[in-house]
Design a protein around this motif. Sequence first.
Motif, PDB file in Angstrom:
ATOM      1  N   LEU A   1       9.375  -0.290  -8.417  1.00 42.75           N
ATOM      2  CA  LEU A   1      10.470  -1.262  -8.368  1.00 42.75           C
ATOM      3  C   LEU A   1      10.607  -1.888  -6.988  1.00 42.75           C
ATOM      4  N   ALA A   2      10.082  -1.209  -5.958  1.00 40.53           N
ATOM      5  CA  ALA A   2      10.185  -1.732  -4.592  1.00 40.53           C
ATOM      6  C   ALA A   2       9.373  -3.008  -4.405  1.00 40.53           C
ATOM      7  N   PHE A   3       8.423  -3.286  -5.300  1.00 36.00           N
ATOM      8  CA  PHE A   3       7.688  -4.546  -5.207  1.00 36.00           C
ATOM      9  C   PHE A   3       8.642  -5.736  -5.314  1.00 36.00           C
TER      10      PHE A   3
ATOM     11  N   VAL B   1       0.840  -1.210   0.000  1.00 33.61           N
ATOM     12  CA  VAL B   1       0.000   0.000   0.000  1.00 33.61           C
ATOM     13  C   VAL B   1       0.870   1.253   0.000  1.00 33.61           C
ATOM     14  N   VAL B   2       1.928   1.248   0.815  1.00 35.86           N
ATOM     15  CA  VAL B   2       2.829   2.405   0.874  1.00 35.86           C
ATOM     16  C   VAL B   2       3.562   2.571  -0.458  1.00 35.86           C
ATOM     17  N   VAL B   3       3.959   1.470  -1.079  1.00 36.00           N
ATOM     18  CA  VAL B   3       4.626   1.540  -2.383  1.00 36.00           C
ATOM     19  C   VAL B   3       3.700   2.198  -3.412  1.00 36.00           C
ATOM     20  N   ILE B   4       2.426   1.822  -3.394  1.00 37.19           N
ATOM     21  CA  ILE B   4       1.475   2.402  -4.341  1.00 37.19           C
ATOM     22  C   ILE B   4       1.309   3.901  -4.095  1.00 37.19           C
ATOM     23  N   ILE B   5       1.258   4.304  -2.822  1.00 34.73           N
ATOM     24  CA  ILE B   5       1.180   5.738  -2.502  1.00 34.73           C
ATOM     25  C   ILE B   5       2.422   6.460  -3.010  1.00 34.73           C
ATOM     26  N   ALA B   6       3.597   5.874  -2.741  1.00 29.12           N
ATOM     27  CA  ALA B   6       4.861   6.492  -3.177  1.00 29.12           C
ATOM     28  C   ALA B   6       4.945   6.555  -4.696  1.00 29.12           C
ATOM     29  N   ARG B   7       4.302   5.614  -5.377  1.00 29.17           N
ATOM     30  CA  ARG B   7       4.317   5.598  -6.837  1.00 29.17           C
ATOM     31  C   ARG B   7       3.715   6.877  -7.414  1.00 29.17           C
ATOM     32  N   PHE B   8       2.788   7.502  -6.698  1.00 28.92           N
ATOM     33  CA  PHE B   8       2.166   8.736  -7.179  1.00 28.92           C
ATOM     34  C   PHE B   8       3.028   9.966  -6.912  1.00 28.92           C
TER      35      PHE B   8
END
Length: 331
Positions: A143-145, A129-136
Amino acid sequence: SIGIDTSNYMDLEQFWYGAAKRSTLEAYMKYYDSKNLGEPLFALILGLVEHYTGNFTVFLLVAHGIIITGIYIGVFRLRHHANPALMLLLFYLLYFNYSLNALRQYMAMAIIFAVFADIEQGKYLRFAVVVIIARFIHLSALLAFGAILIHWVLYGRFSRVIPSLIPSLRIRRLFVVFVLLFLVFVFPGLCKLLVDKGILPSKYGFYLDPDKTQYNALSVLLLLVEMLVLFVFRKQIKNTSECYNLYLITSISYLLLMQLSGSVAFGKRIAASYSLANVVTIAIIPKSFKIRTNRIVVTILVVAVAFCYWWYTYILRNGSQTYPYISVFGS
């Protein structure tokens, strides 16, 4: 006056600050969306600061505040691995002095670093969820996935499929490394295909330009030395951190991705997505020495190398034209 692209980002309308300065908040958000840059959260932060303050320095304070907060939270949560002061010092010496054009990426990276401990604990959903937020804030956050996949393959959290198929942890490590090596080879072509299909924003076509490469031999050399130390002292480091393999593989990921800096223009920026975890990996090494004197000596050596890197990159070579080094050292 920080960063090599300050004049562009502050003054020219086609870049983010110039556009925000010349528009209302609503108009700026529509303008940013029309450019298909894929970073609406960053645009909102910038637009709000410009709308309510009109001061670029305030924006820099907000942006760096987000970065530093993410780093502090991450270091606090990972403090059982290594001395927090050492991790913070390594961050400042190795990674803090980025140019302005990397600001969005480091904001995203710092937000992800704040929850990196979730990977160790197998809390994949919260991390995702945090990665998706950071993606914006910056698209490279996706890439963190890879960190989730690395941890899952190594430790089989929530599923024993991989460990049952490949019982040996050593073989699983080699499997991950070979997959990473394969991705390094196919990554430029894959990204170009995604740009051509319109899945990635067109600006990434410029990022993949093979004629504007900047291979960072010094960083690669230091990473190789780090890999050697991790191998030589692997037994005692494993006793210090149960997630030794996770940090080992993320460091190897960083090293392999650094090879992209010799084939595409922004290869170093792509590799940077895995760089902050390296702060923890390096800081684990001194802690693994049980004798206090040895621990102090190794810590001093680590700090000395990091300081020399900082001096060479930002003082002697004037990397990123970072203030206050320009005024203090006359670079």
